[in-house]
Design a protein around this motif. Structure first.
Motif, short mmCIF file in Angstrom:
data_model
loop_
_atom_site.label_atom_id
_atom_site.label_comp_id
_atom_site.label_asym_id
_atom_site.label_seq_id
_atom_site.Cartn_x
_atom_site.Cartn_y
_atom_site.Cartn_z
N LEU A 28 -2.13 47.18 -8.57
CA LEU A 28 -2.91 46.27 -7.75
C LEU A 28 -2.91 44.86 -8.32
O LEU A 28 -2.93 43.88 -7.58
CB LEU A 28 -4.34 46.79 -7.62
N GLN A 29 -2.87 44.75 -9.63
CA GLN A 29 -2.86 43.43 -10.25
C GLN A 29 -1.51 42.75 -10.11
O GLN A 29 -1.43 41.55 -9.84
CB GLN A 29 -3.23 43.55 -11.75
N GLU A 30 -0.43 43.51 -10.25
CA GLU A 30 0.93 42.95 -10.15
C GLU A 30 1.82 43.94 -9.40
O GLU A 30 2.56 44.72 -10.00
CB GLU A 30 1.50 42.67 -11.54
N PRO A 31 1.76 43.92 -8.08
CA PRO A 31 2.53 44.89 -7.30
C PRO A 31 4.03 44.64 -7.38
O PRO A 31 4.49 43.50 -7.37
CB PRO A 31 2.02 44.67 -5.87
N SER A 32 4.77 45.72 -7.47
CA SER A 32 6.22 45.69 -7.50
C SER A 32 6.69 47.11 -7.24
O SER A 32 5.90 48.06 -7.39
CB SER A 32 6.74 45.21 -8.86
N PRO A 33 7.95 47.31 -6.85
CA PRO A 33 8.43 48.68 -6.65
C PRO A 33 8.27 49.55 -7.89
O PRO A 33 7.90 50.73 -7.79
CB PRO A 33 9.90 48.48 -6.28
N ALA A 34 8.54 48.97 -9.06
CA ALA A 34 8.42 49.75 -10.30
C ALA A 34 6.97 50.14 -10.57
O ALA A 34 6.67 51.28 -10.93
CB ALA A 34 8.99 48.96 -11.47
N ALA A 35 6.05 49.17 -10.37
CA ALA A 35 4.64 49.45 -10.59
C ALA A 35 4.12 50.46 -9.56
O ALA A 35 3.31 51.33 -9.89
CB ALA A 35 3.82 48.16 -10.52
N PHE A 36 4.63 50.37 -8.34
CA PHE A 36 4.22 51.33 -7.32
C PHE A 36 4.70 52.73 -7.68
O PHE A 36 3.96 53.70 -7.50
CB PHE A 36 4.79 50.93 -5.95
N LYS A 37 5.91 52.84 -8.18
CA LYS A 37 6.44 54.16 -8.55
C LYS A 37 5.54 54.82 -9.59
O LYS A 37 5.21 56.01 -9.48
CB LYS A 37 7.86 54.01 -9.09
N LEU A 38 5.09 54.04 -10.58
CA LEU A 38 4.22 54.58 -11.62
C LEU A 38 2.86 54.96 -11.05
O LEU A 38 2.32 56.03 -11.36
CB LEU A 38 4.06 53.57 -12.75
N ALA A 39 2.31 54.08 -10.22
CA ALA A 39 0.99 54.33 -9.65
C ALA A 39 1.02 55.54 -8.71
O ALA A 39 0.14 56.40 -8.76
CB ALA A 39 0.50 53.09 -8.90
N ALA A 40 2.04 55.61 -7.86
CA ALA A 40 2.14 56.72 -6.93
C ALA A 40 2.37 58.03 -7.67
O ALA A 40 1.79 59.07 -7.33
CB ALA A 40 3.27 56.47 -5.93
N GLY A 41 3.19 57.97 -8.71
CA GLY A 41 3.43 59.17 -9.51
C GLY A 41 2.18 59.65 -10.20
O GLY A 41 1.91 60.86 -10.28
N HIS A 42 1.40 58.70 -10.70
CA HIS A 42 0.14 59.02 -11.38
C HIS A 42 -0.82 59.72 -10.41
O HIS A 42 -1.42 60.76 -10.74
CB HIS A 42 -0.47 57.73 -11.92
N ALA A 43 -0.96 59.16 -9.21
CA ALA A 43 -1.86 59.75 -8.22
C ALA A 43 -1.35 61.11 -7.76
O ALA A 43 -2.12 62.07 -7.61
CB ALA A 43 -2.02 58.80 -7.03
N ALA A 44 -0.04 61.20 -7.53
CA ALA A 44 0.53 62.47 -7.06
C ALA A 44 0.36 63.58 -8.09
O ALA A 44 0.07 64.73 -7.74
CB ALA A 44 2.01 62.27 -6.72
N GLU A 45 0.53 63.23 -9.35
CA GLU A 45 0.36 64.23 -10.41
C GLU A 45 -1.09 64.71 -10.47
O GLU A 45 -1.35 65.91 -10.63
CB GLU A 45 0.77 63.64 -11.76
N ALA A 46 -2.03 63.78 -10.33
CA ALA A 46 -3.45 64.16 -10.34
C ALA A 46 -3.78 65.07 -9.16
O ALA A 46 -4.53 66.05 -9.30
CB ALA A 46 -4.32 62.91 -10.31
N ILE A 47 -3.19 64.77 -8.01
CA ILE A 47 -3.41 65.62 -6.82
C ILE A 47 -2.87 67.02 -7.06
O ILE A 47 -3.50 68.03 -6.75
CB ILE A 47 -2.76 64.98 -5.58
N GLN A 48 -1.68 67.07 -7.64
CA GLN A 48 -1.05 68.37 -7.91
C GLN A 48 -1.88 69.20 -8.87
O GLN A 48 -1.98 70.43 -8.73
CB GLN A 48 0.36 68.15 -8.46
N LYS A 49 -2.49 68.54 -9.84
CA LYS A 49 -3.32 69.23 -10.82
C LYS A 49 -4.75 69.45 -10.32
O LYS A 49 -5.58 70.00 -11.05
CB LYS A 49 -3.35 68.44 -12.12
N ASN A 50 -5.03 68.97 -9.11
CA ASN A 50 -6.36 69.07 -8.52
C ASN A 50 -7.40 68.35 -9.37
O ASN A 50 -8.54 68.80 -9.52
CB ASN A 50 -6.77 70.53 -8.31
N GLU A 51 -7.01 67.22 -9.91
CA GLU A 51 -7.92 66.37 -10.70
C GLU A 51 -8.41 65.24 -9.78
O GLU A 51 -7.66 64.32 -9.48
CB GLU A 51 -7.20 65.80 -11.92
#
Length: 210
Positions: A28-51
């Motif tokens: 959110l502070q510095e959007p870019s495709p690379a930053a989005f990949k990390l952020a989306a991966g972080h959220a997706a992993e948390a969803i998968q782990k039900n966190e």
């Protein structure tokens, strides 16, 4: 910038303050495709782990929409450098997002460069129709038909535009032209116009011209 303005909204939505080094906060502070990949991966992993799954689904939906809008803005700004097919795809995405004015600008550029390509004319006609600029819609759709006399969708949208202008006989004539095309040509690209819709329109126009 839009993403900075909306950061408090996301935080209020979650009720949880994101750490400065959290991948979502970093994106959110510095959007870019690379930053989005990390952020989306972080959220997706948390969803998968039900966190905090629901909260992370909201995060993921939010940043995905934000990144899509950011990329579209970037592509619109550089549209002149895109190949014609890429511009057409971009304009169609904008049309689907109901960003009709920007879609028309890009269709215009394709019309200038490739005036014999029927599809951008047809889509420009639809965009103009949805802006309730029915005269402009008719002009664009006339070109779509002139460059492809078998363009089924163009006849349908022409009928709709002419109906709005009170030109019922001409609208019915365009529907007749569409229905007289070979069956293999009678396929509508627009899922919003079903065969049932076409039949209802035909019946309505028949009543109006009696």
């Amino acid at each position: 910038m839009k993403h900075l303005i909306l950061i408090p909204l996301l935080l209020c939505l979650s009720g949880v303050l994101l750490a400065a080094d959290d991948p979502i906060s970093a994106y959110l502070q510095e959007p870019s495709p690379a930053a989005f990949k990390l952020a989306a991966g972080h959220a997706a992993e948390a969803i998968q782990k039900n966190e905090a799954a629901n909260r992370n689904k909201l995060y993921l939906a939010y940043i995905a929409d934000l990144e899509a809008s950011r990329l579209l803005d970037e592509l619109v700004q550089t549209a002149d450098s895109l190949a014609a097919g890429e511009r057409f795809m971009l304009a169609n995405i904008l049309l689907g997002k109901e960003d009709f004015a920007r879609a028309i600008e890009i269709y215009d550029s394709i019309n200038r460069d490739l005036p014999n390509w029927s599809c951008p004319w047809r889509h420009k006609g639809e965009a103009s129709f949805r802006l309730q600029d029915y005269e402009a819609a008719v002009l664009a759709l006339e070109q779509a038909i002139a460059t492809n006399t078998s363009h089924y969708d163009a006849y349908l949208w022409m009928a709709l535009a002419l109906k709005e202008l009170g030109r019922y006989s001409a609208a019915l004539s365009n529907l007749d032209s569409a229905m007289q095309l070979p069956l293999e040509a009678q396929t509508c690209e627009d899922e919003g116009l079903s065969q049932e819709d076409v039949q209802r329109l035909y019946q309505e126009l028949q009543l109006k011209v009696q």
